[in-house]
Design a protein around this motif. Structure first.
Motif, mmCIF file in Angstrom:
data_model
loop_
_atom_site.group_PDB
_atom_site.id
_atom_site.type_symbol
_atom_site.label_atom_id
_atom_site.label_comp_id
_atom_site.label_asym_id
_atom_site.label_seq_id
_atom_site.Cartn_x
_atom_site.Cartn_y
_atom_site.Cartn_z
ATOM 1 N N VAL A 199 0.846 -1.187 0.000
ATOM 2 C CA VAL A 199 0.000 0.000 0.000
ATOM 3 C C VAL A 199 0.880 1.235 0.000
ATOM 4 C CG1 VAL A 199 -1.761 1.307 1.217
ATOM 5 C CG2 VAL A 199 -1.855 -1.196 1.197
ATOM 6 N N GLU A 200 0.646 2.090 -0.981
ATOM 7 C CA GLU A 200 1.423 3.318 -1.113
ATOM 8 C C GLU A 200 0.669 4.505 -0.534
ATOM 9 O OE1 GLU A 200 2.463 1.933 -5.615
ATOM 10 O OE2 GLU A 200 2.837 4.017 -5.089
ATOM 11 N N SER A 201 1.428 5.496 -0.146
ATOM 12 C CA SER A 201 0.851 6.752 0.303
ATOM 13 C C SER A 201 1.857 7.872 0.067
ATOM 14 C CB SER A 201 0.479 6.685 1.788
ATOM 15 O OG SER A 201 1.616 6.452 2.577
ATOM 16 N N GLY A 202 1.356 9.102 0.107
ATOM 17 C CA GLY A 202 2.248 10.249 0.045
ATOM 18 C C GLY A 202 2.197 11.049 -1.234
ATOM 19 N N GLY A 203 1.418 10.644 -2.206
ATOM 20 C CA GLY A 203 1.353 11.405 -3.445
ATOM 21 C C GLY A 203 0.563 12.686 -3.277
ATOM 22 N N GLY A 204 0.519 13.482 -4.330
ATOM 23 C CA GLY A 204 -0.241 14.722 -4.288
ATOM 24 C C GLY A 204 0.351 15.781 -5.183
ATOM 25 N N LEU A 205 -0.072 17.003 -4.955
ATOM 26 C CA LEU A 205 0.377 18.151 -5.743
ATOM 27 C C LEU A 205 1.519 18.850 -5.017
ATOM 28 C CD1 LEU A 205 -0.049 20.168 -8.100
ATOM 29 C CD2 LEU A 205 -1.697 21.356 -6.621
ATOM 30 N N VAL A 206 2.583 19.136 -5.755
ATOM 31 C CA VAL A 206 3.734 19.827 -5.173
ATOM 32 C C VAL A 206 4.262 20.825 -6.194
ATOM 33 C CG1 VAL A 206 5.328 18.017 -5.933
ATOM 34 C CG2 VAL A 206 5.963 19.498 -4.030
ATOM 35 N N GLN A 207 4.790 21.922 -5.698
ATOM 36 C CA GLN A 207 5.314 22.958 -6.596
ATOM 37 C C GLN A 207 6.695 22.569 -7.124
ATOM 38 O OE1 GLN A 207 5.246 26.752 -4.596
ATOM 39 N NE2 GLN A 207 3.106 27.077 -5.157
ATOM 40 N N PRO A 208 7.053 23.049 -8.299
ATOM 41 C CA PRO A 208 8.412 22.812 -8.803
ATOM 42 C C PRO A 208 9.450 23.263 -7.792
ATOM 43 C CG PRO A 208 7.047 23.744 -10.524
ATOM 44 C CD PRO A 208 6.227 23.800 -9.270
ATOM 45 N N GLY A 209 10.470 22.430 -7.619
ATOM 46 C CA GLY A 209 11.503 22.713 -6.637
ATOM 47 C C GLY A 209 11.199 22.160 -5.265
ATOM 48 N N GLY A 210 9.992 21.690 -5.076
ATOM 49 C CA GLY A 210 9.579 21.163 -3.782
ATOM 50 C C GLY A 210 9.981 19.724 -3.565
ATOM 51 N N SER A 211 9.549 19.198 -2.431
ATOM 52 C CA SER A 211 9.879 17.827 -2.036
ATOM 53 C C SER A 211 8.617 17.042 -1.712
ATOM 54 C CB SER A 211 10.800 17.829 -0.818
ATOM 55 O OG SER A 211 12.032 18.446 -1.097
ATOM 56 N N GLN A 212 8.736 15.751 -1.844
ATOM 57 C CA GLN A 212 7.627 14.846 -1.531
ATOM 58 C C GLN A 212 8.249 13.511 -1.115
ATOM 59 O OE1 GLN A 212 4.574 16.163 -2.149
ATOM 60 N NE2 GLN A 212 3.087 14.543 -2.483
ATOM 61 N N ARG A 213 7.600 12.841 -0.166
ATOM 62 C CA ARG A 213 8.062 11.513 0.220
ATOM 63 C C ARG A 213 6.926 10.517 0.056
ATOM 64 N NH1 ARG A 213 10.424 9.003 5.895
ATOM 65 N NH2 ARG A 213 8.216 9.064 6.480
ATOM 66 N N LEU A 214 7.208 9.459 -0.675
ATOM 67 C CA LEU A 214 6.254 8.370 -0.849
ATOM 68 C C LEU A 214 6.632 7.223 0.078
ATOM 69 C CD1 LEU A 214 5.979 8.272 -4.753
ATOM 70 C CD2 LEU A 214 4.742 9.718 -3.124
ATOM 71 N N SER A 215 5.605 6.548 0.570
ATOM 72 C CA SER A 215 5.820 5.374 1.421
ATOM 73 C C SER A 215 5.160 4.167 0.783
ATOM 74 C CB SER A 215 5.231 5.591 2.813
ATOM 75 O OG SER A 215 5.833 6.690 3.457
ATOM 76 N N CYS A 216 5.699 3.005 1.076
ATOM 77 C CA CYS A 216 5.165 1.751 0.549
ATOM 78 C C CYS A 216 5.257 0.713 1.658
ATOM 79 C CB CYS A 216 5.972 1.326 -0.673
ATOM 80 S SG CYS A 216 5.512 -0.255 -1.383
ATOM 81 N N VAL A 217 4.108 0.314 2.191
ATOM 82 C CA VAL A 217 4.071 -0.618 3.314
ATOM 83 C C VAL A 217 3.623 -1.990 2.842
ATOM 84 C CG1 VAL A 217 3.116 -1.101 5.576
ATOM 85 C CG2 VAL A 217 3.518 1.267 4.883
ATOM 86 N N ALA A 218 4.417 -2.992 3.150
ATOM 87 C CA ALA A 218 4.081 -4.375 2.823
ATOM 88 C C ALA A 218 3.463 -5.042 4.036
ATOM 89 C CB ALA A 218 5.325 -5.131 2.385
ATOM 90 N N SER A 219 2.389 -5.794 3.814
ATOM 91 C CA SER A 219 1.730 -6.498 4.911
ATOM 92 C C SER A 219 1.308 -7.880 4.446
ATOM 93 C CB SER A 219 0.506 -5.710 5.400
ATOM 94 O OG SER A 219 -0.461 -5.598 4.374
ATOM 95 N N GLY A 220 1.055 -8.761 5.424
ATOM 96 C CA GLY A 220 0.649 -10.122 5.106
ATOM 97 C C GLY A 220 1.689 -11.118 5.571
ATOM 98 N N SER A 221 1.669 -12.284 4.955
ATOM 99 C CA SER A 221 2.591 -13.365 5.321
ATOM 100 C C SER A 221 3.932 -13.146 4.626
ATOM 101 C CB SER A 221 2.000 -14.711 4.927
ATOM 102 O OG SER A 221 0.770 -14.946 5.590
ATOM 103 N N ILE A 222 4.857 -12.585 5.368
ATOM 104 C CA ILE A 222 6.161 -12.204 4.805
ATOM 105 C C ILE A 222 7.275 -12.828 5.626
ATOM 106 C CG2 ILE A 222 7.708 -10.287 4.315
ATOM 107 C CD1 ILE A 222 5.192 -8.518 4.034
ATOM 108 N N PHE A 223 8.123 -13.601 4.949
ATOM 109 C CA PHE A 223 9.335 -14.088 5.588
ATOM 110 C C PHE A 223 10.452 -13.064 5.454
ATOM 111 C CE2 PHE A 223 7.861 -17.819 7.176
ATOM 112 C CZ PHE A 223 7.790 -18.932 6.350
ATOM 113 N N ARG A 224 10.565 -12.557 4.229
ATOM 114 C CA ARG A 224 11.683 -11.664 3.951
ATOM 115 C C ARG A 224 11.358 -10.816 2.727
ATOM 116 N NH1 ARG A 224 15.392 -15.245 2.483
ATOM 117 N NH2 ARG A 224 15.243 -14.771 0.253
ATOM 118 N N ILE A 225 11.796 -9.552 2.748
ATOM 119 C CA ILE A 225 11.690 -8.678 1.576
ATOM 120 C C ILE A 225 13.079 -8.504 0.999
ATOM 121 C CG2 ILE A 225 11.041 -6.422 0.712
ATOM 122 C CD1 ILE A 225 9.032 -6.207 2.975
ATOM 123 N N ASP A 226 13.225 -8.840 -0.255
ATOM 124 C CA ASP A 226 14.512 -8.684 -0.923
ATOM 125 C C ASP A 226 14.556 -7.303 -1.584
ATOM 126 O OD1 ASP A 226 14.404 -12.201 -1.712
ATOM 127 O OD2 ASP A 226 15.475 -11.180 -0.088
#
Length: 120
Positions: A5-32
């Protein structure tokens, strides 16, 4: 069942900053590998960058020096920090992760995509 599940998108002005997040959930042994792609309507999806489990990063030339990929393994979360944004960075951003799940299966999973619009 694994989900990204991603989050953090939106409208930003040129020269600005934005941070996107991506959360993994469920049956996970390991993320490569974890990484990010982006897509503009009418164009192919392009790699923004990726980050291996060993910490090796790889970035598209168009974002080098401006974007940074990181991860928090304890939280099964990946991040895309975008600085000095330009209008041409406008796109839908997708995260992906290569995940080992029980009993012993490795698959690539994708987030739902989040729109980033760089405009004044």
């Amino acid at each position: 069942q694994v989900q990204l599940v991603e989050s953090g998108g939106g409208l930003v002005q040129p020269g600005g900053s934005q941070r996107l997040s991506c959360v993994a959930s469920g049956s996970i042994f390991r993320i490569d590998d974890m990484g990010w792609y982006r897509q503009v309507p009418g164009k192919q999806r392009e790699l923004v960058g990726d980050l291996s489990s060993s910490g090796t990063t790889n970035y598209a030339d168009s974002v080098k020096g401006r974007f940074t990929i990181s991860r928090d393994n304890a939280r099964n979360t990946g991040y895309l920090q975008m600085n000095s944004l330009k209008p041409e960075d406008t796109a839908v951003y997708y995260c992906y992760a290569q995940i080992l799940s029980p009993p012993d299966r490795t698959l690539i999973y994708w987030g739902q995509g989040t729109q980033v619009t760089v405009s004044s």
